[in-house]
Design a protein around this motif. Structure first.
Motif, PDB file in Angstrom:
ATOM      1  N   ASN A   1       0.663  -1.261  -0.106  1.00  0.00           N
ATOM      2  CA  ASN A   1      -0.130  -0.013  -0.031  1.00  0.00           C
ATOM      3  C   ASN A   1       0.830   1.257   0.018  1.00  0.00           C
ATOM      4  OD1 ASN A   1      -2.196  -1.715   0.224  1.00  0.00           O
ATOM      5  ND2 ASN A   1      -2.446  -1.678   2.407  1.00  0.00           N
ATOM      6  N   PHE A   2       0.553   2.449  -0.471  1.00  0.00           N
ATOM      7  CA  PHE A   2       1.115   3.537  -0.495  1.00  0.00           C
ATOM      8  C   PHE A   2       0.303   4.714  -0.277  1.00  0.00           C
ATOM      9  CE2 PHE A   2      -0.266   2.330  -4.794  1.00  0.00           C
ATOM     10  CZ  PHE A   2      -0.661   3.667  -5.253  1.00  0.00           C
ATOM     11  N   SER A   3       1.138   5.803  -0.117  1.00  0.00           N
ATOM     12  CA  SER A   3       0.349   7.238   0.218  1.00  0.00           C
ATOM     13  C   SER A   3       0.252   8.010  -0.840  1.00  0.00           C
ATOM     14  CB  SER A   3       1.149   7.849   1.394  1.00  0.00           C
ATOM     15  OG  SER A   3       0.584   9.103   1.719  1.00  0.00           O
ATOM     16  N   GLY A   4      -1.018   8.593  -1.267  1.00  0.00           N
ATOM     17  CA  GLY A   4      -1.173   9.315  -2.207  1.00  0.00           C
ATOM     18  C   GLY A   4      -1.142  10.760  -1.898  1.00  0.00           C
ATOM     19  N   GLY A   5      -0.627  11.236  -0.613  1.00  0.00           N
ATOM     20  CA  GLY A   5      -1.088  12.503  -0.364  1.00  0.00           C
ATOM     21  C   GLY A   5      -2.217  12.899   0.379  1.00  0.00           C
ATOM     22  N   ILE A   6      -2.542  14.110   0.110  1.00  0.00           N
ATOM     23  CA  ILE A   6      -3.749  14.774   1.105  1.00  0.00           C
ATOM     24  C   ILE A   6      -4.521  15.665  -0.010  1.00  0.00           C
ATOM     25  CG2 ILE A   6      -4.364  16.291   3.050  1.00  0.00           C
ATOM     26  CD1 ILE A   6      -2.197  15.296   4.519  1.00  0.00           C
ATOM     27  N   ILE A   7      -5.938  15.618   0.133  1.00  0.00           N
ATOM     28  CA  ILE A   7      -6.728  16.521  -0.657  1.00  0.00           C
ATOM     29  C   ILE A   7      -7.530  17.543   0.390  1.00  0.00           C
ATOM     30  CG2 ILE A   7      -8.813  16.773  -2.026  1.00  0.00           C
ATOM     31  CD1 ILE A   7      -8.057  14.169  -3.418  1.00  0.00           C
ATOM     32  N   LEU A   8      -7.261  18.840   0.057  1.00  0.00           N
ATOM     33  CA  LEU A   8      -8.066  19.609   1.115  1.00  0.00           C
ATOM     34  C   LEU A   8      -9.536  19.806   0.450  1.00  0.00           C
ATOM     35  CD1 LEU A   8      -5.301  22.529   1.506  1.00  0.00           C
ATOM     36  CD2 LEU A   8      -5.986  20.738   3.057  1.00  0.00           C
ATOM     37  N   LYS A   9     -10.466  19.534   1.464  1.00  0.00           N
ATOM     38  CA  LYS A   9     -11.995  19.711   1.033  1.00  0.00           C
ATOM     39  C   LYS A   9     -12.462  20.612   2.270  1.00  0.00           C
ATOM     40  CE  LYS A   9     -15.786  16.757  -0.109  1.00  0.00           C
ATOM     41  NZ  LYS A   9     -16.325  15.324  -0.114  1.00  0.00           N
ATOM     42  N   GLY A  10     -12.653  21.644   1.954  1.00  0.00           N
ATOM     43  CA  GLY A  10     -13.233  22.793   2.880  1.00  0.00           C
ATOM     44  C   GLY A  10     -12.244  22.924   4.007  1.00  0.00           C
ATOM     45  N   SER A  11     -12.661  22.597   5.285  1.00  0.00           N
ATOM     46  CA  SER A  11     -12.126  22.576   6.536  1.00  0.00           C
ATOM     47  C   SER A  11     -11.600  21.302   7.079  1.00  0.00           C
ATOM     48  CB  SER A  11     -13.034  23.092   7.543  1.00  0.00           C
ATOM     49  OG  SER A  11     -14.115  22.349   7.826  1.00  0.00           O
ATOM     50  N   GLN A  12     -11.524  20.183   5.888  1.00  0.00           N
ATOM     51  CA  GLN A  12     -11.340  18.781   6.048  1.00  0.00           C
ATOM     52  C   GLN A  12     -10.057  18.669   5.096  1.00  0.00           C
ATOM     53  OE1 GLN A  12     -14.849  16.581   5.991  1.00  0.00           O
ATOM     54  NE2 GLN A  12     -15.424  16.980   8.102  1.00  0.00           N
ATOM     55  N   GLU A  13      -9.378  17.385   5.699  1.00  0.00           N
ATOM     56  CA  GLU A  13      -8.181  16.954   4.841  1.00  0.00           C
ATOM     57  C   GLU A  13      -8.512  15.419   4.691  1.00  0.00           C
ATOM     58  OE1 GLU A  13      -4.662  17.350   7.210  1.00  0.00           O
ATOM     59  OE2 GLU A  13      -4.450  19.543   6.600  1.00  0.00           O
ATOM     60  N   VAL A  14      -8.532  15.158   3.432  1.00  0.00           N
ATOM     61  CA  VAL A  14      -8.906  13.623   3.302  1.00  0.00           C
ATOM     62  C   VAL A  14      -7.448  12.780   2.729  1.00  0.00           C
ATOM     63  CG1 VAL A  14     -10.127  12.075   1.647  1.00  0.00           C
ATOM     64  CG2 VAL A  14     -11.053  14.142   2.321  1.00  0.00           C
ATOM     65  N   LEU A  15      -7.040  11.774   3.475  1.00  0.00           N
ATOM     66  CA  LEU A  15      -5.937  10.919   3.203  1.00  0.00           C
ATOM     67  C   LEU A  15      -6.403  10.271   2.078  1.00  0.00           C
ATOM     68  CD1 LEU A  15      -3.156  10.302   3.965  1.00  0.00           C
ATOM     69  CD2 LEU A  15      -3.801   8.761   5.312  1.00  0.00           C
ATOM     70  N   ILE A  16      -5.230  10.482   0.848  1.00  0.00           N
ATOM     71  CA  ILE A  16      -5.224   9.331  -0.161  1.00  0.00           C
ATOM     72  C   ILE A  16      -4.445   7.984   0.055  1.00  0.00           C
ATOM     73  CG2 ILE A  16      -5.052   9.136  -2.800  1.00  0.00           C
ATOM     74  CD1 ILE A  16      -7.187  11.212  -1.863  1.00  0.00           C
ATOM     75  N   LYS A  17      -5.050   6.933  -0.025  1.00  0.00           N
ATOM     76  CA  LYS A  17      -4.284   5.779   0.167  1.00  0.00           C
ATOM     77  C   LYS A  17      -4.608   4.852  -0.893  1.00  0.00           C
ATOM     78  CE  LYS A  17      -4.113   1.894   3.305  1.00  0.00           C
ATOM     79  NZ  LYS A  17      -4.487   1.305   4.653  1.00  0.00           N
ATOM     80  N   GLY A  18      -3.474   4.352  -1.481  1.00  0.00           N
ATOM     81  CA  GLY A  18      -3.289   3.270  -2.609  1.00  0.00           C
ATOM     82  C   GLY A  18      -3.476   1.868  -2.053  1.00  0.00           C
ATOM     83  N   MET A  19      -4.298   1.229  -2.456  1.00  0.00           N
ATOM     84  CA  MET A  19      -4.488  -0.178  -2.025  1.00  0.00           C
ATOM     85  C   MET A  19      -4.053  -1.157  -2.996  1.00  0.00           C
ATOM     86  SD  MET A  19      -6.345   0.439   0.870  1.00  0.00           S
ATOM     87  CE  MET A  19      -6.799  -1.202   1.035  1.00  0.00           C
ATOM     88  N   GLY A  20      -2.918  -1.772  -2.473  1.00  0.00           N
ATOM     89  CA  GLY A  20      -2.119  -2.671  -3.378  1.00  0.00           C
ATOM     90  C   GLY A  20      -1.596  -3.990  -2.867  1.00  0.00           C
ATOM     91  N   ARG A  21      -1.935  -4.187  -1.623  1.00  0.00           N
ATOM     92  CA  ARG A  21      -1.422  -5.508  -1.101  1.00  0.00           C
ATOM     93  C   ARG A  21      -2.264  -6.644  -1.544  1.00  0.00           C
ATOM     94  NH1 ARG A  21       2.293  -5.537   2.603  1.00  0.00           N
ATOM     95  NH2 ARG A  21       1.608  -7.492   3.205  1.00  0.00           N
ATOM     96  N   ILE A  22      -1.363  -7.768  -1.721  1.00  0.00           N
ATOM     97  CA  ILE A  22      -1.955  -8.835  -2.297  1.00  0.00           C
ATOM     98  C   ILE A  22      -2.871  -9.639  -1.187  1.00  0.00           C
ATOM     99  CG2 ILE A  22      -1.480 -11.183  -3.231  1.00  0.00           C
ATOM    100  CD1 ILE A  22       0.848  -9.865  -4.889  1.00  0.00           C
TER     101      ILE A  22
END
Length: 599
Positions: free
Chosen positions: A215-236
């Protein structure tokens, strides 16, 4: 000083009784909380170093991994012996340290040495790791994971990922070892003709699988007053994930793993096997923490297994077949029963020879109170409750009774002979001071006899120091009681109306017999001396023919049979032979169960 102790105890009688009661209550609490075992820990501190190099031949493991590690650690401080075991792909080096060495300091010494050799080991060798903090006597509980018509892969998966993980978090558990079954694998069988067709190498397939299994991190998306963590799902997680893994592309068309290989679920190539009652099983051994309380650890293990069993599949069960607590409790109960029986006999002897119930009961109180004081001292100095230490208390019972009889009998005599000449308190003090110094020196001499045992080193010291300390502690407790509690109790319970002069028929009878025997012995001095000389010589000769062993054998109700075959014998053939041996044992109606490990 002895006279001052006696006078102080008689002057503060209530305080003396209160202190004895408090120490006795503390002794009961200590007894309930003390760690209990069969024998003291007879192991020098051991540190195991485990190194792996998958696929390397045993000879190369010994020459390239085990031998360099042995050579390096032989020069470490406080090391007494280094040995190793080398098998295909695995090296286990055991470093033994001097007795009394702190186990954690020993591990720190080994860790500092390993830093010097890590970079010089063969390519593909894993980082050497230290084994769990445990001892050779630490295997306290064993059980089998069984299941009717259950795949060995499923049995091992349950044992590895459900049972072992939860047991390792149990208080008192150091390590859990699983043997048998098959370790579950996703196996990729390469098709050479397809690799050639797509012009792909095996290394490319390997890299594609390794890189996609994360799995890997895709950074953060700002959505108004909130932050959304982007996570790449890759584990077998499934076979389909492996099959659909992209290796590369040809003419803008992706090439998947399923195009060049066949993917299956299978068992890892194994070098060990296990069974229970001639059926495939997983053999689980639980080791306790170094210096831990065996009974407490086993109690925690049983509670944990009860909870784990509720979460297992219906077709899988846990069947314990070795529980060290059964032997410990059985052995301790036998010794404790012997102590109790001995105490009762001593009290009966006191009653018959003193021929006064009050005096006998006062004298007999030394036995339980001195044992409780000894338990407190044992706890303070870190002596556990084992067969050896309880045996020391049993030895001390007879010795502690001698002093109490002398003290109480002398007080009784003085009170009777000088009745009315002074107060009971003054006469008690006089009688106690008459024999107090002599009791002190007599007890001190016996304690000094056991002092050399306290100076023993190594395995002899670990074995016999608890016995010597228990005897010395019981004698010390009885000495304190004889100088304090006994005079106090006599001054309270031996009043003038209890000092009647009664004939003792037991003493009179034995005195007559002894007088007769003594008279005849004095008339035949040479004959008596000759008999004793012959007995001494006979005892010396017989000593050389006596069987000798370090500890007496213990009947655990189990037999351990080892079948040795030629080194080149395959695992499958060894399993067949082991199964045949199991069935032979099971053919006996007295046999409850048979468990086997191979490899």
């Amino acid at each position: 000083m002895i006279d001052r102790i006696i006078d102080y105890a008689l002057k503060h009688r209530l305080l003396t009784i209160l202190l004895v009661v408090l120490v006795s209550i503390l002794g009961i609490i200590v007894y309930l909380q003390m760690p209990k075992d069969i024998y003291p820990d007879l192991n020098a501190p051991l540190v195991k170093i485990i190194t792996e190099n998958p696929g390397m031949a045993a000879e190369d493991v010994e020459r390239l991994i085990s031998f360099p590690l042995e050579s390096l650690l032989n020069g470490a401080p406080h090391v007494t012996r280094v040995r190793s075991e080398s098998t295909t792909g695995d090296s286990v080096v055991t470093v033994e340290f001097e007795w009394g060495m702190d186990i954690y300091l020993a591990r720190q010494i080994v860790s500092s040495k390993l830093e010097l050799i890590t970079g010089r080991l063969p390519l593909g060798t894993t980082q050497p790791i230290l084994g769990p903090v445990s001892s050779r006597m630490g295997e306290i509980f064993e059980f089998a994971v069984i299941g009717e018509e259950t795949n060995p892969i499923e049995l091992r998966s349950v044992a590895d990922w459900t049972i072992r993980y939860r047991l390792q978090g149990v208080r008192g558990v150091s390590f859990v070892i699983n043997l048998g079954g098959f370790v579950k694998q996703f196996q990729v069988y390469i098709k050479p003709e397809m690799l050639k067709n797509y012009d792909i190498t095996i290394n490319e397939v390997k890299e594609a699988l390794e890189n996609s299994n994360r799995n890997f991190s895709g950074g953060i998306i700002l959505k108004g007053s909130q932050e959304v963590l982007i996570k790449g799902m890759g584990r077998i997680e499934t076979i389909e994930h492996i099959k659909n893994t992209v290796i590369t592309s040809r003419n803008n068309v992706p090439v998947y793993v399923k195009d060049v290989a066949e993917v299956k679920i299978g068992g890892k190539f194994r070098r060990d096997a296990a069974s229970h009652n001639a059926k495939e099983a997983v053999y689980v051994t639980v080791e306790k923490q170094y210096g831990g309380d065996t009974l407490a650890a086993i109690r925690n293990i049983k509670n944990a297994l009860t909870q784990i069993a509720k979460d297992l599949p219906e077709n899988i069960n846990i069947k314990p077949f070795y529980d060290q607590s059964i032997l410990i409790l059985k052995s301790l109960k036998h010794v404790e029963a012997s102590i109790f029986e001995g105490a009762i006999l001593i009290i009966l002897v006191m009653v018959f020879f003193m021929w006064n119930l009050r005096s006998s009961l006062i004298a007999s109180l030394t036995i339980p109170f001195s044992i409780l004081i000894a338990l407190v001292l044992m706890d303070i100095f870190g002596i556990g409750l084992t067969v050896m230490s309880i045996g020391g208390l049993a030895i001390g019972i007879g010795k502690v009774a001698n002093g109490s009889i002398i003290m109480v009998e002398n007080i009784f005599r003085v009170l009777k002979e000088k009745k009315g000449q002074a107060s009971t308190l003054e006469l008690t003090s006089e009688a106690a001071r008459d024999v107090g110094k002599h009791l002190f020196s007599a007890n001190l001499i016996i304690i000094l006899v056991f002092l050399p045992l306290l100076t023993l080193k190594g395995i002899e010291g670990a074995m016999f120091r608890p016995t010597a300390f228990a005897v010395a502690a019981a004698l010390f407790g009885s000495l304190i009681l004889n100088l304090t509690l006994k005079p106090v109790l006599c001054s309270v319970f031996l009043k003038e109306k209890h000092l009647k002069d009664r004939k003792n028929p037991v003493i009179e009878f034995l005195t007559k017999k002894y007088h007769s025997i003594l008279t005849k012995s004095l008339d035949h001095k040479k004959f008596i001396i000759a008999v004793f000389v012959i007995l001494i010589i006979g005892a010396g000769i017989s000593y050389n023919f006596l069987g000798k062993e370090f500890v007496p054998p213990l009947d655990e109700g189990a037999i351990m049979a080892s079948t040795v075959m030629l080194p080149e014998t395959s695992l499958e053939e060894s399993i067949k032979m082991g199964t045949r041996v199991e069935k032979i044992f099971l053919s006996f109606p007295e046999v409850i169960s048979v468990s086997r490990t191979t490899g």
